[in-house]
Design a protein around this motif. Structure first.
Motif, PDB file in Angstrom:
ATOM      1  N   ALA A   2      -7.629  57.213 -87.319  1.00 14.54           N
ATOM      2  CA  ALA A   2      -8.746  56.536 -87.951  1.00 14.54           C
ATOM      3  C   ALA A   2      -9.498  57.492 -88.855  1.00 14.54           C
ATOM      4  O   ALA A   2      -9.508  58.696 -88.653  1.00 14.54           O
ATOM      5  CB  ALA A   2      -9.678  55.989 -86.879  1.00 14.54           C
ATOM      6  N   GLY A   3     -10.187  56.910 -89.841  1.00 12.54           N
ATOM      7  CA  GLY A   3     -11.035  57.698 -90.706  1.00 12.54           C
ATOM      8  C   GLY A   3     -10.357  58.145 -91.973  1.00 12.54           C
ATOM      9  O   GLY A   3      -9.141  58.177 -92.078  1.00 12.54           O
ATOM     10  N   LYS A   4     -11.205  58.492 -92.959  1.00  9.90           N
ATOM     11  CA  LYS A   4     -10.718  58.971 -94.242  1.00  9.90           C
ATOM     12  C   LYS A   4     -11.285  60.343 -94.521  1.00  9.90           C
ATOM     13  O   LYS A   4     -12.357  60.708 -94.033  1.00  9.90           O
ATOM     14  CB  LYS A   4     -11.141  58.017 -95.372  1.00  9.90           C
ATOM     15  CG  LYS A   4     -10.467  56.667 -95.356  1.00  9.90           C
ATOM     16  CD  LYS A   4     -10.876  55.862 -96.584  1.00  9.90           C
ATOM     17  CE  LYS A   4     -10.164  54.523 -96.639  1.00  9.90           C
ATOM     18  NZ  LYS A   4     -10.530  53.750 -97.860  1.00  9.90           N
ATOM     19  N   CYS A   5     -10.571  61.098 -95.319  1.00 13.36           N
ATOM     20  CA  CYS A   5     -11.041  62.416 -95.753  1.00 13.36           C
ATOM     21  C   CYS A   5     -12.257  62.251 -96.642  1.00 13.36           C
ATOM     22  O   CYS A   5     -12.257  61.428 -97.566  1.00 13.36           O
ATOM     23  CB  CYS A   5      -9.931  63.148 -96.499  1.00 13.36           C
ATOM     24  SG  CYS A   5     -10.445  64.731 -97.196  1.00 13.36           S
ATOM     25  N   LEU A  12      -6.348  61.083 -91.992  1.00 12.81           N
ATOM     26  CA  LEU A  12      -6.626  62.263 -91.176  1.00 12.81           C
ATOM     27  C   LEU A  12      -5.711  62.308 -89.956  1.00 12.81           C
ATOM     28  O   LEU A  12      -5.393  61.279 -89.361  1.00 12.81           O
ATOM     29  CB  LEU A  12      -8.085  62.253 -90.692  1.00 12.81           C
ATOM     30  CG  LEU A  12      -9.171  62.144 -91.766  1.00 12.81           C
ATOM     31  CD1 LEU A  12     -10.544  62.137 -91.120  1.00 12.81           C
ATOM     32  CD2 LEU A  12      -9.066  63.293 -92.763  1.00 12.81           C
ATOM     33  N   ARG A  13      -5.252  63.522 -89.614  1.00 15.64           N
ATOM     34  CA  ARG A  13      -4.550  63.754 -88.362  1.00 15.64           C
ATOM     35  C   ARG A  13      -5.280  64.870 -87.633  1.00 15.64           C
ATOM     36  O   ARG A  13      -5.325  66.008 -88.104  1.00 15.64           O
ATOM     37  CB  ARG A  13      -3.090  64.148 -88.597  1.00 15.64           C
ATOM     38  CG  ARG A  13      -2.341  64.449 -87.288  1.00 15.64           C
ATOM     39  CD  ARG A  13      -0.935  64.985 -87.498  1.00 15.64           C
ATOM     40  NE  ARG A  13      -0.032  63.931 -87.888  1.00 15.64           N
ATOM     41  CZ  ARG A  13       0.562  63.866 -89.075  1.00 15.64           C
ATOM     42  NH1 ARG A  13       0.314  64.806 -89.967  1.00 15.64           N
ATOM     43  NH2 ARG A  13       1.380  62.877 -89.373  1.00 15.64           N
ATOM     44  N   ASN A  14      -5.897  64.529 -86.486  1.00 14.95           N
ATOM     45  CA  ASN A  14      -6.706  65.484 -85.724  1.00 14.95           C
ATOM     46  C   ASN A  14      -7.822  66.087 -86.571  1.00 14.95           C
ATOM     47  O   ASN A  14      -8.160  67.265 -86.469  1.00 14.95           O
ATOM     48  CB  ASN A  14      -5.827  66.603 -85.138  1.00 14.95           C
ATOM     49  CG  ASN A  14      -4.787  66.064 -84.181  1.00 14.95           C
ATOM     50  OD1 ASN A  14      -5.042  65.101 -83.452  1.00 14.95           O
ATOM     51  ND2 ASN A  14      -3.619  66.677 -84.182  1.00 14.95           N
ATOM     52  N   GLY A  15      -8.356  65.267 -87.450  1.00 16.30           N
ATOM     53  CA  GLY A  15      -9.460  65.709 -88.293  1.00 16.30           C
ATOM     54  C   GLY A  15      -9.049  66.437 -89.543  1.00 16.30           C
ATOM     55  O   GLY A  15      -9.880  66.746 -90.397  1.00 16.30           O
ATOM     56  N   ILE A  16      -7.752  66.730 -89.728  1.00 21.55           N
ATOM     57  CA  ILE A  16      -7.252  67.442 -90.906  1.00 21.55           C
ATOM     58  C   ILE A  16      -6.605  66.431 -91.850  1.00 21.55           C
ATOM     59  O   ILE A  16      -5.776  65.613 -91.432  1.00 21.55           O
ATOM     60  CB  ILE A  16      -6.213  68.522 -90.522  1.00 21.55           C
ATOM     61  CG1 ILE A  16      -6.800  69.458 -89.451  1.00 21.55           C
ATOM     62  CG2 ILE A  16      -5.783  69.305 -91.750  1.00 21.55           C
ATOM     63  CD1 ILE A  16      -8.021  70.213 -89.888  1.00 21.55           C
ATOM     64  N   MET A  22      -8.043  69.309 -96.065  1.00 21.11           N
ATOM     65  CA  MET A  22      -9.431  69.645 -95.730  1.00 21.11           C
ATOM     66  C   MET A  22      -9.718  69.381 -94.250  1.00 21.11           C
ATOM     67  O   MET A  22      -9.270  68.396 -93.675  1.00 21.11           O
ATOM     68  CB  MET A  22     -10.389  68.825 -96.597  1.00 21.11           C
ATOM     69  CG  MET A  22     -11.854  69.137 -96.311  1.00 21.11           C
ATOM     70  SD  MET A  22     -12.956  68.276 -97.431  1.00 21.11           S
ATOM     71  CE  MET A  22     -14.548  68.836 -96.802  1.00 21.11           C
ATOM     72  N   ASP A  23     -10.494  70.286 -93.627  1.00 19.22           N
ATOM     73  CA  ASP A  23     -10.891  70.129 -92.232  1.00 19.22           C
ATOM     74  C   ASP A  23     -12.131  69.259 -92.176  1.00 19.22           C
ATOM     75  O   ASP A  23     -13.234  69.670 -92.537  1.00 19.22           O
ATOM     76  CB  ASP A  23     -11.181  71.503 -91.620  1.00 19.22           C
ATOM     77  CG  ASP A  23     -11.499  71.410 -90.123  1.00 19.22           C
ATOM     78  OD1 ASP A  23     -11.560  70.272 -89.607  1.00 19.22           O
ATOM     79  OD2 ASP A  23     -11.679  72.469 -89.498  1.00 19.22           O
TER      80      ASP A  23
END
Length: 407
Positions: A2-5, A12-16, A22-23
Protein backbone atom coordinates in the motif's frame (compact mmCIF):
# COMPACT_ATOMS: atom_id res chain seq x y z
CA UNK A 1 2.19 -2.89 -1.17
CA UNK A 2 0.00 0.00 0.00
CA UNK A 3 0.96 3.61 -0.45
CA UNK A 4 2.75 5.72 -3.02
CA UNK A 5 6.20 7.26 -3.09
CA UNK A 6 6.02 10.91 -1.99
CA UNK A 7 8.69 11.76 -4.59
CA UNK A 8 7.62 9.98 -7.82
CA UNK A 9 4.30 8.29 -6.98
CA UNK A 10 5.71 4.79 -7.53
CA UNK A 11 4.81 1.66 -5.58
CA UNK A 12 6.46 0.97 -2.23
CA UNK A 13 8.00 -2.25 -0.91
CA UNK A 14 8.77 -2.08 2.82
CA UNK A 15 8.69 1.68 2.54
CA UNK A 16 11.25 1.80 -0.31
CA UNK A 17 10.09 2.98 -3.74
CA UNK A 18 10.58 0.27 -6.37
CA UNK A 19 10.97 2.87 -9.12
CA UNK A 20 13.15 5.69 -7.74
CA UNK A 21 14.58 4.03 -4.60
CA UNK A 22 13.53 6.73 -2.14
CA UNK A 23 13.15 5.71 1.52
CA UNK A 24 9.60 6.71 2.44
CA UNK A 25 9.96 5.44 6.02
CA UNK A 26 11.29 8.82 7.03
CA UNK A 27 8.56 11.28 7.98
CA UNK A 28 7.95 14.50 6.10
CA UNK A 29 8.89 16.36 9.27
CA UNK A 30 12.32 14.70 9.27
CA UNK A 31 12.97 15.79 5.71
CA UNK A 32 11.74 19.30 6.39
CA UNK A 33 13.87 19.65 9.51
CA UNK A 34 16.98 18.97 7.43
CA UNK A 35 16.02 20.93 4.31
CA UNK A 36 14.72 24.06 6.08
CA UNK A 37 17.28 24.20 8.90
CA UNK A 38 19.09 27.56 9.17
CA UNK A 39 22.55 28.04 10.60
CA UNK A 40 21.22 31.03 12.55
CA UNK A 41 18.18 29.39 14.16
CA UNK A 42 19.96 28.82 17.50
CA UNK A 43 21.29 32.41 17.69
CA UNK A 44 19.49 35.25 19.58
CA UNK A 45 17.10 37.38 17.56
CA UNK A 46 19.37 40.42 18.00
CA UNK A 47 22.47 38.74 16.58
CA UNK A 48 24.27 40.29 13.59
CA UNK A 49 26.75 38.89 11.13
CA UNK A 50 30.22 40.34 11.69
CA UNK A 51 33.17 40.67 9.42
CA UNK A 52 34.32 37.16 10.26
CA UNK A 53 31.73 35.80 7.82
CA UNK A 54 32.66 38.25 5.09
CA UNK A 55 35.14 37.15 2.45
CA UNK A 56 37.94 39.64 1.99
CA UNK A 57 38.43 41.21 -1.38
CA UNK A 58 41.34 39.67 -3.25
CA UNK A 59 42.97 41.65 -6.03
CA UNK A 60 43.00 39.58 -9.25
CA UNK A 61 46.43 38.54 -10.53
CA UNK A 62 47.78 40.28 -13.60
CA UNK A 63 47.05 38.60 -16.96
CA UNK A 64 44.66 36.05 -15.45
CA UNK A 65 41.07 35.84 -16.72
CA UNK A 66 38.46 37.13 -14.35
CA UNK A 67 36.08 34.31 -13.35
CA UNK A 68 32.47 34.91 -12.40
CA UNK A 69 31.79 34.14 -8.75
CA UNK A 70 28.83 31.98 -7.79
CA UNK A 71 27.14 32.11 -4.43
CA UNK A 72 26.32 28.82 -2.70
CA UNK A 73 22.62 29.67 -2.68
CA UNK A 74 22.19 30.01 -6.42
CA UNK A 75 23.08 31.88 -9.56
CA UNK A 76 21.96 35.26 -10.69
CA UNK A 77 22.00 37.58 -13.66
CA UNK A 78 23.65 36.23 -16.75
CA UNK A 79 24.55 32.95 -15.03
CA UNK A 80 20.89 32.08 -14.62
CA UNK A 81 20.23 32.93 -18.25
CA UNK A 82 23.18 30.86 -19.43
CA UNK A 83 22.01 27.79 -17.55
CA UNK A 84 18.33 28.19 -18.30
CA UNK A 85 17.00 24.86 -19.53
CA UNK A 86 20.20 22.94 -18.74
CA UNK A 87 19.60 19.33 -17.77
CA UNK A 88 16.10 19.15 -19.20
CA UNK A 89 15.18 16.27 -21.46
CA UNK A 90 14.09 17.30 -24.96
CA UNK A 91 10.32 17.37 -25.49
CA UNK A 92 8.59 14.38 -27.04
CA UNK A 93 7.24 14.71 -30.55
CA UNK A 94 3.77 13.67 -31.60
CA UNK A 95 2.63 12.27 -34.90
CA UNK A 96 -0.54 14.35 -34.97
CA UNK A 97 0.90 17.82 -35.20
CA UNK A 98 2.40 18.47 -31.78
CA UNK A 99 5.40 20.81 -31.79
CA UNK A 100 8.54 20.57 -29.77
CA UNK A 101 11.73 22.57 -29.54
CA UNK A 102 15.01 21.60 -31.07
CA UNK A 103 17.47 21.22 -28.21
CA UNK A 104 21.09 22.11 -28.94
CA UNK A 105 23.77 21.90 -26.25
CA UNK A 106 25.22 25.39 -26.29
CA UNK A 107 25.89 25.32 -22.54
CA UNK A 108 29.12 23.35 -22.95
CA UNK A 109 30.40 25.84 -25.52
CA UNK A 110 29.43 28.83 -23.40
CA UNK A 111 31.22 27.51 -20.35
CA UNK A 112 34.53 26.64 -22.07
CA UNK A 113 37.37 28.42 -20.30
CA UNK A 114 39.07 31.25 -22.19
CA UNK A 115 42.78 31.41 -21.55
CA UNK A 116 44.82 34.60 -22.03
CA UNK A 117 47.04 34.84 -25.07
CA UNK A 118 50.27 35.18 -23.07
CA UNK A 119 51.51 34.00 -19.68
CA UNK A 120 51.68 36.36 -16.70
CA UNK A 121 54.87 38.29 -16.07
CA UNK A 122 54.14 39.35 -12.50
CA UNK A 123 55.88 37.45 -9.70
CA UNK A 124 54.64 38.47 -6.21
CA UNK A 125 57.74 37.04 -4.44
CA UNK A 126 60.33 39.21 -6.18
CA UNK A 127 61.34 42.70 -5.01
CA UNK A 128 61.41 45.73 -7.27
CA UNK A 129 64.57 47.87 -7.35
CA UNK A 130 64.58 51.55 -8.22
CA UNK A 131 66.51 50.74 -11.41
CA UNK A 132 63.68 48.55 -12.61
CA UNK A 133 61.00 51.13 -11.89
CA UNK A 134 61.66 52.99 -15.14
CA UNK A 135 61.54 49.79 -17.17
CA UNK A 136 58.25 48.86 -15.50
CA UNK A 137 56.72 52.24 -16.40
CA UNK A 138 57.82 51.86 -20.02
CA UNK A 139 56.45 48.32 -20.27
CA UNK A 140 53.11 49.42 -18.75
CA UNK A 141 52.90 52.35 -21.14
CA UNK A 142 53.60 50.14 -24.16
CA UNK A 143 50.98 47.62 -23.05
CA UNK A 144 48.44 50.36 -22.43
CA UNK A 145 49.10 51.79 -25.89
CA UNK A 146 48.65 48.41 -27.50
CA UNK A 147 45.34 47.89 -25.66
CA UNK A 148 44.03 51.33 -26.69
CA UNK A 149 45.01 50.74 -30.32
CA UNK A 150 43.29 47.34 -30.27
CA UNK A 151 40.12 48.83 -28.79
CA UNK A 152 40.13 51.64 -31.31
CA UNK A 153 40.67 49.24 -34.21
CA UNK A 154 37.87 46.96 -33.01
CA UNK A 155 35.41 49.84 -32.67
CA UNK A 156 36.39 51.39 -35.95
CA UNK A 157 36.70 48.41 -38.21
CA UNK A 158 34.27 45.81 -36.83
CA UNK A 159 31.54 46.68 -39.33
CA UNK A 160 34.05 47.01 -42.19
CA UNK A 161 35.66 43.65 -41.49
CA UNK A 162 32.28 41.93 -41.30
CA UNK A 163 31.14 43.53 -44.55
CA UNK A 164 34.34 42.53 -46.34
CA UNK A 165 34.00 38.94 -45.14
CA UNK A 166 30.37 38.74 -46.28
CA UNK A 167 31.36 40.06 -49.73
CA UNK A 168 34.51 37.99 -50.15
CA UNK A 169 33.36 34.85 -48.33
CA UNK A 170 29.77 33.91 -49.28
CA UNK A 171 29.66 31.18 -46.61
CA UNK A 172 30.81 33.48 -43.81
CA UNK A 173 28.59 33.71 -40.74
CA UNK A 174 29.00 36.14 -37.88
CA UNK A 175 30.23 34.51 -34.64
CA UNK A 176 27.42 33.41 -32.34
CA UNK A 177 27.14 35.37 -29.10
CA UNK A 178 26.95 32.60 -26.51
CA UNK A 179 26.22 35.09 -23.74
CA UNK A 180 22.81 35.92 -25.19
CA UNK A 181 19.73 33.69 -24.70
CA UNK A 182 18.96 31.64 -27.80
CA UNK A 183 15.48 31.16 -29.22
CA UNK A 184 15.24 27.54 -30.31
CA UNK A 185 13.17 27.21 -33.48
CA UNK A 186 10.00 25.17 -33.17
CA UNK A 187 9.44 22.27 -35.53
CA UNK A 188 7.25 19.21 -35.99
CA UNK A 189 9.25 16.01 -36.18
CA UNK A 190 8.19 13.59 -38.90
CA UNK A 191 9.37 10.02 -38.16
CA UNK A 192 8.82 9.08 -41.81
CA UNK A 193 10.84 11.89 -43.39
CA UNK A 194 13.76 9.60 -44.22
CA UNK A 195 11.89 6.58 -45.52
CA UNK A 196 11.61 5.92 -49.25
CA UNK A 197 9.03 3.17 -48.90
CA UNK A 198 5.38 3.58 -49.84
CA UNK A 199 2.32 1.72 -48.61
CA UNK A 200 -0.22 0.29 -51.04
CA UNK A 201 -3.24 2.61 -51.30
CA UNK A 202 -5.72 -0.28 -51.25
CA UNK A 203 -6.16 -3.18 -48.86
CA UNK A 204 -8.49 -4.72 -46.31
CA UNK A 205 -10.13 -3.40 -43.16
CA UNK A 206 -8.31 -4.93 -40.20
CA UNK A 207 -8.11 -4.22 -36.48
CA UNK A 208 -6.86 -5.83 -33.28
CA UNK A 209 -6.00 -5.22 -29.63
CA UNK A 210 -2.30 -5.31 -28.72
CA UNK A 211 -1.43 -6.03 -25.09
CA UNK A 212 2.07 -5.68 -23.62
CA UNK A 213 4.57 -7.59 -25.75
CA UNK A 214 6.65 -7.68 -28.93
CA UNK A 215 5.16 -8.11 -32.40
CA UNK A 216 6.48 -8.22 -35.97
CA UNK A 217 4.75 -6.63 -38.96
CA UNK A 218 4.09 -9.11 -41.75
CA UNK A 219 3.54 -11.94 -39.23
CA UNK A 220 1.51 -10.69 -36.25
CA UNK A 221 0.27 -7.48 -37.93
CA UNK A 222 -0.41 -6.87 -41.65
CA UNK A 223 1.53 -4.09 -43.35
CA UNK A 224 -0.56 -0.93 -43.63
CA UNK A 225 -1.44 2.54 -42.37
CA UNK A 226 -3.05 2.48 -38.92
CA UNK A 227 -4.90 4.57 -36.38
CA UNK A 228 -3.77 3.69 -32.83
CA UNK A 229 -5.66 4.44 -29.61
CA UNK A 230 -4.50 3.69 -26.09
CA UNK A 231 -5.38 4.43 -22.50
CA UNK A 232 -3.37 5.93 -19.67
CA UNK A 233 -0.04 4.20 -19.06
CA UNK A 234 0.26 2.59 -22.50
CA UNK A 235 3.32 3.01 -24.70
CA UNK A 236 3.83 2.19 -28.39
CA UNK A 237 7.29 1.84 -29.94
CA UNK A 238 8.04 1.08 -33.59
CA UNK A 239 11.58 0.10 -34.65
CA UNK A 240 12.19 -0.27 -38.37
CA UNK A 241 15.77 0.59 -39.27
CA UNK A 242 15.36 -1.03 -42.69
CA UNK A 243 12.81 1.68 -43.50
CA UNK A 244 14.57 4.44 -41.51
CA UNK A 245 11.63 4.68 -39.11
CA UNK A 246 11.71 4.79 -35.32
CA UNK A 247 9.39 6.42 -32.81
CA UNK A 248 8.03 5.94 -29.30
CA UNK A 249 4.81 7.41 -27.92
CA UNK A 250 3.13 7.43 -24.51
CA UNK A 251 -0.65 7.54 -24.26
CA UNK A 252 -2.43 9.68 -21.68
CA UNK A 253 -3.74 13.14 -20.96
CA UNK A 254 -0.55 14.74 -19.66
CA UNK A 255 1.62 17.13 -21.64
CA UNK A 256 3.69 15.36 -24.32
CA UNK A 257 1.32 12.38 -24.28
CA UNK A 258 -1.26 11.46 -26.90
CA UNK A 259 -4.67 9.81 -26.88
CA UNK A 260 -4.68 8.81 -30.55
CA UNK A 261 -2.18 8.48 -33.41
CA UNK A 262 -3.75 9.00 -36.82
CA UNK A 263 -0.89 8.04 -39.12
CA UNK A 264 1.07 4.98 -37.98
CA UNK A 265 2.81 3.42 -41.00
CA UNK A 266 3.88 -0.16 -40.46
CA UNK A 267 6.11 -1.80 -43.06
CA UNK A 268 6.85 -5.53 -43.21
CA UNK A 269 9.69 -6.45 -40.86
CA UNK A 270 9.09 -3.62 -38.37
CA UNK A 271 9.13 -4.53 -34.68
CA UNK A 272 6.23 -3.17 -32.61
CA UNK A 273 6.71 -3.02 -28.84
CA UNK A 274 3.78 -2.39 -26.48
CA UNK A 275 4.03 -1.61 -22.75
CA UNK A 276 1.36 -1.01 -20.12
CA UNK A 277 -1.43 -2.78 -18.33
CA UNK A 278 -4.16 -2.28 -20.92
CA UNK A 279 -4.42 -2.61 -24.71
CA UNK A 280 -3.63 -0.47 -27.73
CA UNK A 281 -6.34 -0.70 -30.38
CA UNK A 282 -5.04 -0.41 -33.97
CA UNK A 283 -7.24 -0.08 -37.07
CA UNK A 284 -6.35 -0.03 -40.78
CA UNK A 285 -8.30 0.43 -44.01
CA UNK A 286 -5.48 -0.72 -46.29
CA UNK A 287 -4.04 -3.71 -44.41
CA UNK A 288 -2.12 -6.12 -46.66
CA UNK A 289 -3.71 -9.22 -45.15
CA UNK A 290 -2.95 -11.43 -48.15
CA UNK A 291 0.80 -10.89 -47.64
CA UNK A 292 0.81 -12.02 -44.01
CA UNK A 293 3.08 -15.00 -43.31
CA UNK A 294 1.69 -17.53 -40.81
CA UNK A 295 4.23 -17.87 -37.96
CA UNK A 296 5.61 -21.29 -37.04
CA UNK A 297 4.53 -23.14 -33.91
CA UNK A 298 6.85 -22.84 -30.94
CA UNK A 299 9.05 -25.94 -30.55
CA UNK A 300 9.42 -25.24 -26.81
CA UNK A 301 6.84 -26.67 -24.43
CA UNK A 302 8.38 -26.48 -20.94
CA UNK A 303 7.61 -23.62 -18.57
CA UNK A 304 10.54 -22.14 -16.66
CA UNK A 305 10.26 -20.62 -13.17
CA UNK A 306 12.71 -17.76 -12.93
CA UNK A 307 13.93 -15.81 -9.92
CA UNK A 308 16.63 -13.16 -9.67
CA UNK A 309 18.93 -13.45 -12.74
CA UNK A 310 19.16 -16.26 -15.30
CA UNK A 311 20.83 -16.58 -18.72
CA UNK A 312 19.24 -18.02 -21.87
CA UNK A 313 21.14 -21.00 -23.25
CA UNK A 314 22.66 -21.71 -19.83
CA UNK A 315 19.88 -21.72 -17.22
CA UNK A 316 17.01 -22.29 -19.66
CA UNK A 317 16.64 -22.89 -23.44
CA UNK A 318 16.80 -19.87 -25.74
CA UNK A 319 13.54 -19.11 -27.51
CA UNK A 320 10.35 -17.04 -27.53
CA UNK A 321 8.46 -16.78 -24.24
CA UNK A 322 5.52 -15.04 -22.61
CA UNK A 323 6.77 -13.57 -19.32
CA UNK A 324 4.10 -13.98 -16.61
CA UNK A 325 4.30 -12.91 -12.97
CA UNK A 326 3.73 -15.95 -10.77
CA UNK A 327 3.39 -14.52 -7.25
CA UNK A 328 1.44 -11.77 -5.48
CA UNK A 329 4.02 -9.06 -5.96
CA UNK A 330 5.17 -6.26 -8.26
CA UNK A 331 8.43 -4.91 -9.66
CA UNK A 332 10.59 -4.54 -12.75
CA UNK A 333 11.65 -7.26 -15.20
CA UNK A 334 14.57 -6.63 -17.55
CA UNK A 335 16.20 -8.66 -20.29
CA UNK A 336 19.46 -7.68 -21.98
CA UNK A 337 20.85 -9.21 -25.16
CA UNK A 338 24.56 -10.06 -25.44
CA UNK A 339 26.58 -7.00 -26.38
CA UNK A 340 28.09 -6.89 -29.84
CA UNK A 341 31.81 -6.48 -30.38
CA UNK A 342 32.94 -2.97 -29.56
CA UNK A 343 29.79 -2.12 -27.60
CA UNK A 344 29.64 -1.53 -23.86
CA UNK A 345 26.05 -2.73 -23.52
CA UNK A 346 23.63 -4.88 -25.48
CA UNK A 347 20.03 -4.12 -26.40
CA UNK A 348 17.94 -4.17 -23.24
CA UNK A 349 14.21 -4.01 -22.52
CA UNK A 350 12.38 -3.50 -19.24
CA UNK A 351 8.77 -3.30 -18.11
CA UNK A 352 6.77 -3.01 -14.89
CA UNK A 353 4.89 -6.11 -13.69
CA UNK A 354 2.12 -6.57 -11.11
CA UNK A 355 0.12 -9.67 -10.24
CA UNK A 356 -3.01 -7.50 -9.87
CA UNK A 357 -2.82 -4.53 -12.27
CA UNK A 358 -5.15 -1.65 -11.44
CA UNK A 359 -6.15 1.73 -12.79
CA UNK A 360 -4.11 3.36 -10.03
CA UNK A 361 -0.91 2.09 -11.69
CA UNK A 362 -1.85 1.71 -15.38
CA UNK A 363 1.74 1.18 -16.57
CA UNK A 364 2.06 -2.19 -14.77
CA UNK A 365 1.22 -5.40 -16.62
CA UNK A 366 0.67 -9.00 -15.53
CA UNK A 367 2.02 -10.56 -18.75
CA UNK A 368 4.44 -9.62 -21.50
CA UNK A 369 4.02 -11.59 -24.75
CA UNK A 370 6.52 -12.86 -27.32
CA UNK A 371 9.79 -11.92 -25.61
CA UNK A 372 12.53 -13.24 -27.90
CA UNK A 373 15.46 -14.43 -25.76
CA UNK A 374 18.51 -15.49 -27.84
CA UNK A 375 21.40 -17.42 -26.32
CA UNK A 376 23.31 -15.27 -23.84
CA UNK A 377 20.35 -13.00 -23.00
CA UNK A 378 20.31 -12.10 -19.29
CA UNK A 379 16.88 -11.94 -17.66
CA UNK A 380 16.63 -10.13 -14.31
CA UNK A 381 13.45 -10.51 -12.23
CA UNK A 382 14.23 -8.00 -9.46
CA UNK A 383 13.40 -10.52 -6.69
CA UNK A 384 10.10 -11.38 -8.35
CA UNK A 385 8.92 -14.89 -9.11
CA UNK A 386 8.03 -15.09 -12.78
CA UNK A 387 7.38 -17.83 -15.29
CA UNK A 388 8.70 -18.10 -18.82
CA UNK A 389 5.81 -19.71 -20.74
CA UNK A 390 6.62 -20.71 -24.36
CA UNK A 391 4.71 -18.39 -26.72
CA UNK A 392 2.16 -19.92 -29.10
CA UNK A 393 4.28 -18.97 -32.14
CA UNK A 394 7.77 -17.97 -33.19
CA UNK A 395 9.03 -15.88 -36.11
CA UNK A 396 12.11 -18.03 -36.62
CA UNK A 397 14.45 -20.27 -34.67
CA UNK A 398 17.21 -17.81 -35.54
CA UNK A 399 16.34 -15.76 -32.46
CA UNK A 400 19.11 -13.19 -32.95
CA UNK A 401 17.70 -12.33 -36.39
CA UNK A 402 14.55 -10.97 -34.73
CA UNK A 403 16.54 -7.92 -33.68
CA UNK A 404 18.30 -7.30 -36.99
CA UNK A 405 15.82 -4.57 -37.83
CA UNK A 406 16.12 -2.99 -34.38
CA UNK A 407 19.65 -1.64 -34.65
Amino acid sequence: MAGKCILCGGKLRNGICTECGMDNNKSDAAYRSQVNRSQCEDAPLTHVHGEESTELYRKPALNHPRQQQYSPSGQGGNAAKKNQGAGKAPGKYTLNGGNTKNTVDFIRLRDMSKRPGSSGMYSPGRGRSSNKAGITVVVVAVLAGMILVSIGYANKSETTVTTEKIINEPDYQEPFDYQQPYDYPEYTFDPYQYTTKELAPDGENWDTELSAGAYMVGYDIPEGRYVAEGGEGMRLEVADMDSNVWFSEYFGEDENQVQQLDDVRLFTGAIVMVNGGGNIHITSENAQTEAVVTPSANPLTEEITLTDTMVAGEDFPEGTYDIVIAADDFGIVTYELPKEQGQEYGLNFSFLMDSSPSGEYPDYTREYKNAVLPKGTTVTADELTIKLVPSSRIISEDYNAFYDNYS
